[in-house]
Design a protein around this motif. Structure first.
Motif, PDB file in Angstrom:
ATOM      1  N   ASN A 169      -7.921   0.694  -2.431  1.00 60.23           N
ATOM      2  CA  ASN A 169      -8.148  -0.050  -1.202  1.00 60.23           C
ATOM      3  C   ASN A 169      -8.878   0.791  -0.173  1.00 60.23           C
ATOM      4  OD1 ASN A 169      -5.347  -0.474  -2.452  1.00 60.23           O
ATOM      5  ND2 ASN A 169      -5.690  -2.422  -1.466  1.00 60.23           N
ATOM      6  N   THR A 170      -9.635   0.119   0.661  1.00 55.32           N
ATOM      7  CA  THR A 170     -10.192   0.754   1.838  1.00 55.32           C
ATOM      8  C   THR A 170     -10.076  -0.241   2.991  1.00 55.32           C
ATOM      9  OG1 THR A 170     -12.153   1.797   2.834  1.00 55.32           O
ATOM     10  CG2 THR A 170     -12.547  -0.013   1.314  1.00 55.32           C
ATOM     11  N   GLY A 171      -9.668   0.246   4.143  1.00 52.71           N
ATOM     12  CA  GLY A 171      -9.454  -0.658   5.262  1.00 52.71           C
ATOM     13  C   GLY A 171      -9.250   0.083   6.565  1.00 52.71           C
ATOM     14  N   PHE A 172      -8.660  -0.617   7.531  1.00 53.32           N
ATOM     15  CA  PHE A 172      -8.399  -0.022   8.843  1.00 53.32           C
ATOM     16  C   PHE A 172      -7.129  -0.634   9.411  1.00 53.32           C
ATOM     17  CE2 PHE A 172     -11.279  -3.591   9.288  1.00 53.32           C
ATOM     18  CZ  PHE A 172     -10.677  -4.360  10.268  1.00 53.32           C
ATOM     19  N   ILE A 204       0.857  -1.187   0.000  1.00 52.27           N
ATOM     20  CA  ILE A 204       0.000   0.000   0.000  1.00 52.27           C
ATOM     21  C   ILE A 204       0.889   1.231   0.000  1.00 52.27           C
ATOM     22  CG2 ILE A 204      -1.821   1.228   1.241  1.00 52.27           C
ATOM     23  CD1 ILE A 204      -2.587  -1.541   2.428  1.00 52.27           C
ATOM     24  N   LEU A 205       0.794   2.007  -1.070  1.00 53.98           N
ATOM     25  CA  LEU A 205       1.688   3.146  -1.266  1.00 53.98           C
ATOM     26  C   LEU A 205       1.294   4.361  -0.442  1.00 53.98           C
ATOM     27  CD1 LEU A 205       2.105   2.941  -5.134  1.00 53.98           C
ATOM     28  CD2 LEU A 205       3.578   1.960  -3.371  1.00 53.98           C
ATOM     29  N   CYS A 206       0.009   4.615  -0.321  1.00 47.03           N
ATOM     30  CA  CYS A 206      -0.445   5.808   0.393  1.00 47.03           C
ATOM     31  C   CYS A 206      -1.835   5.574   0.972  1.00 47.03           C
ATOM     32  CB  CYS A 206      -0.450   7.030  -0.523  1.00 47.03           C
ATOM     33  SG  CYS A 206      -1.486   6.853  -1.991  1.00 47.03           S
ATOM     34  N   LYS A 207      -2.134   6.323   2.033  1.00 44.56           N
ATOM     35  CA  LYS A 207      -3.431   6.228   2.702  1.00 44.56           C
ATOM     36  C   LYS A 207      -3.963   7.624   2.983  1.00 44.56           C
ATOM     37  CE  LYS A 207      -2.091   1.997   5.191  1.00 44.56           C
ATOM     38  NZ  LYS A 207      -1.843   1.401   6.534  1.00 44.56           N
ATOM     39  N   TYR A 208      -5.228   7.802   2.723  1.00 45.78           N
ATOM     40  CA  TYR A 208      -5.917   9.041   3.102  1.00 45.78           C
ATOM     41  C   TYR A 208      -6.807   8.724   4.297  1.00 45.78           C
ATOM     42  CZ  TYR A 208      -9.267  12.869   3.134  1.00 45.78           C
ATOM     43  OH  TYR A 208     -10.074  13.914   3.514  1.00 45.78           O
ATOM     44  N   ARG A 209      -6.537   9.428   5.410  1.00 45.34           N
ATOM     45  CA  ARG A 209      -7.307   9.221   6.630  1.00 45.34           C
ATOM     46  C   ARG A 209      -8.212  10.427   6.860  1.00 45.34           C
ATOM     47  NH1 ARG A 209      -4.889   4.994   9.478  1.00 45.34           N
ATOM     48  NH2 ARG A 209      -2.681   4.606   8.989  1.00 45.34           N
ATOM     49  N   PRO A 210      -9.517  10.221   6.996  1.00 47.51           N
ATOM     50  CA  PRO A 210     -10.425  11.335   7.290  1.00 47.51           C
ATOM     51  C   PRO A 210     -10.104  11.980   8.635  1.00 47.51           C
ATOM     52  CG  PRO A 210     -11.634   9.398   6.552  1.00 47.51           C
ATOM     53  CD  PRO A 210     -10.230   8.953   6.825  1.00 47.51           C
ATOM     54  N   SER A 211     -10.650  13.154   8.843  1.00 49.86           N
ATOM     55  CA  SER A 211     -10.444  13.876  10.098  1.00 49.86           C
ATOM     56  C   SER A 211     -10.976  13.060  11.279  1.00 49.86           C
ATOM     57  CB  SER A 211     -11.162  15.230  10.046  1.00 49.86           C
ATOM     58  OG  SER A 211     -11.045  15.906  11.274  1.00 49.86           O
ATOM     59  N   VAL A 212     -10.189  13.027  12.366  1.00 50.45           N
ATOM     60  CA  VAL A 212     -10.588  12.310  13.561  1.00 50.45           C
ATOM     61  C   VAL A 212     -10.203  13.136  14.782  1.00 50.45           C
ATOM     62  CG1 VAL A 212      -8.443  10.987  13.518  1.00 50.45           C
ATOM     63  CG2 VAL A 212     -10.364  10.154  14.878  1.00 50.45           C
ATOM     64  N   LYS A 213     -11.149  13.297  15.683  1.00 54.10           N
ATOM     65  CA  LYS A 213     -10.963  14.098  16.887  1.00 54.10           C
ATOM     66  C   LYS A 213     -10.479  15.497  16.513  1.00 54.10           C
ATOM     67  CE  LYS A 213     -10.408  10.111  19.908  1.00 54.10           C
ATOM     68  NZ  LYS A 213      -9.619   9.423  20.936  1.00 54.10           N
ATOM     69  N   LYS A 252      -9.745   3.030  12.671  1.00 52.27           N
ATOM     70  CA  LYS A 252     -10.441   4.046  11.868  1.00 52.27           C
ATOM     71  C   LYS A 252     -10.235   3.761  10.377  1.00 52.27           C
ATOM     72  CE  LYS A 252     -11.877   6.492  15.377  1.00 52.27           C
ATOM     73  NZ  LYS A 252     -11.243   5.730  16.473  1.00 52.27           N
ATOM     74  N   PRO A 253     -11.243   3.985   9.551  1.00 53.00           N
ATOM     75  CA  PRO A 253     -11.139   3.657   8.122  1.00 53.00           C
ATOM     76  C   PRO A 253     -10.232   4.618   7.359  1.00 53.00           C
ATOM     77  CG  PRO A 253     -13.219   4.737   8.578  1.00 53.00           C
ATOM     78  CD  PRO A 253     -12.576   4.506   9.912  1.00 53.00           C
ATOM     79  N   TRP A 254      -9.656   4.121   6.279  1.00 57.40           N
ATOM     80  CA  TRP A 254      -8.843   4.920   5.372  1.00 57.40           C
ATOM     81  C   TRP A 254      -9.067   4.438   3.943  1.00 57.40           C
ATOM     82  CZ3 TRP A 254      -5.912   1.519   2.743  1.00 57.40           C
ATOM     83  CH2 TRP A 254      -5.500   0.358   3.391  1.00 57.40           C
ATOM     84  N   ILE A 255      -8.647   5.254   2.989  1.00 52.27           N
ATOM     85  CA  ILE A 255      -8.692   4.913   1.567  1.00 52.27           C
ATOM     86  C   ILE A 255      -7.272   5.020   1.027  1.00 52.27           C
ATOM     87  CG2 ILE A 255      -9.610   5.529  -0.710  1.00 52.27           C
ATOM     88  CD1 ILE A 255     -12.025   6.701   0.689  1.00 52.27           C
ATOM     89  N   GLY A 256      -6.838   4.055   0.227  1.00 53.72           N
ATOM     90  CA  GLY A 256      -5.468   4.083  -0.250  1.00 53.72           C
ATOM     91  C   GLY A 256      -5.285   3.498  -1.632  1.00 53.72           C
ATOM     92  N   LEU A 257      -4.042   3.611  -2.130  1.00 51.39           N
ATOM     93  CA  LEU A 257      -3.644   3.053  -3.417  1.00 51.39           C
ATOM     94  C   LEU A 257      -2.538   2.026  -3.186  1.00 51.39           C
ATOM     95  CD1 LEU A 257      -3.450   6.291  -5.609  1.00 51.39           C
ATOM     96  CD2 LEU A 257      -5.308   4.615  -5.532  1.00 51.39           C
ATOM     97  N   SER A 258      -2.530   0.979  -3.995  1.00 49.47           N
ATOM     98  CA  SER A 258      -1.552  -0.079  -3.813  1.00 49.47           C
ATOM     99  C   SER A 258      -1.043  -0.572  -5.155  1.00 49.47           C
ATOM    100  CB  SER A 258      -2.156  -1.247  -3.032  1.00 49.47           C
ATOM    101  OG  SER A 258      -3.203  -1.858  -3.780  1.00 49.47           O
TER     102      SER A 258
END
Length: 227
Positions: free
Chosen positions: A196-199, A93-102, A215-221
């Motif tokens: 990809n989407t995962g945690f 997995i090359l990169c992950k985008y994590r939504p705002s949390v707290k 927490k969920p994230w979206i990424g590229l692999s």
């Protein structure tokens, strides 16, 4: 090292080449039919599943005009052969985008220190076409692309410090995490990449403090096929 040692496997893999085997196509009928295809250097022979059930295969059951490499058949249409297989890959997995949390804004994380096994259902498509040269010679070409959907799970690393634990710890280290989720993989010839989407789950006692834990994230692999 894994990529270098797998070069020969990639070249021989049926998922990247139009090799001998069973496929589905609309070659004979409007509906998809199971066909047995034997690609050769100068032609591609196609047999119906019915003809293979006989004790002696009648070669006349193949196309009278096979897909020659230098001559376009007179009644040729653009044909697509497809093949369904189980897909087993290794993903990075090359990169992950994590939504705002707290109190944290959205995050964009990059890391190559991860690896995951992927299992899914894959469909490969092989499109046969002909290109005409200026000297009126046809050249056969086969375009390949594949689609796969499935699950992945593996391990990776994530930076753990006071910021991502809301000052619950005072040390900084690279924590070992388990990463799992679902993936959609797209392949064009030998190039394979996925959405990809995962945690992630931190695998030590500080998991209860890590704000991204579970927490969920979206990424590229990118992926390497194993079967």
């Amino acid at each position: 090292m894994l990529l270098l040692q797998s070069c020969q496997t990639i070249k021989q893999s049926s998922k990247y080449g139009f090799n001998e085997g069973f496929y589905k196509s609309r070659l004979y009928h409007k509906k998809l039919k199971s066909l047995y295809v034997i690609p050769e250097e100068d032609s591609i022979k196609v047999y119906t599943a019915k003809s293979l059930g006989k004790a002696m295969v009648d070669t006349s059951q193949s196309l009278k005009i096979a897909f020659s490499s230098v001559q376009k058949p007179g009644s040729f249409n653009n044909y697509v052969f497809r093949q369904n297989t189980l897909d087993i890959d290794v993903l990075s997995i090359l990169c992950k985008y994590r939504p705002s949390v707290k109190s944290f804004p959205p995050q964009f994380n990059t890391s190559i220190l991860n690896g995951a096994f992927y299992v899914g259902y894959r469909t490969d498509y092989y499109h046969i076409s002909y290109q005409k040269s200026p000297v009126n010679i046809f050249k056969r070409s086969i375009t390949h692309y594949g689609l796969s959907f499935g699950l992945f799970s593996g391990i990776g690393a994530s930076r753990i410090d006071s910021y991502v634990t809301q000052n619950a710890i005072t040390i900084e280290y690279d924590g070992l995490v388990n990463t799992s989720g679902i993936a959609a993989i797209f392949a064009i010839d030998k190039l394979s990449f996925g959405l990809n989407t995962g945690f992630d789950r931190l695998l030590d006692k500080n998991h209860k403090y890590w704000i991204n834990n579970g927490k969920p994230w979206i990424g590229l692999s990118i992926g390497l096929n194993l079967n």
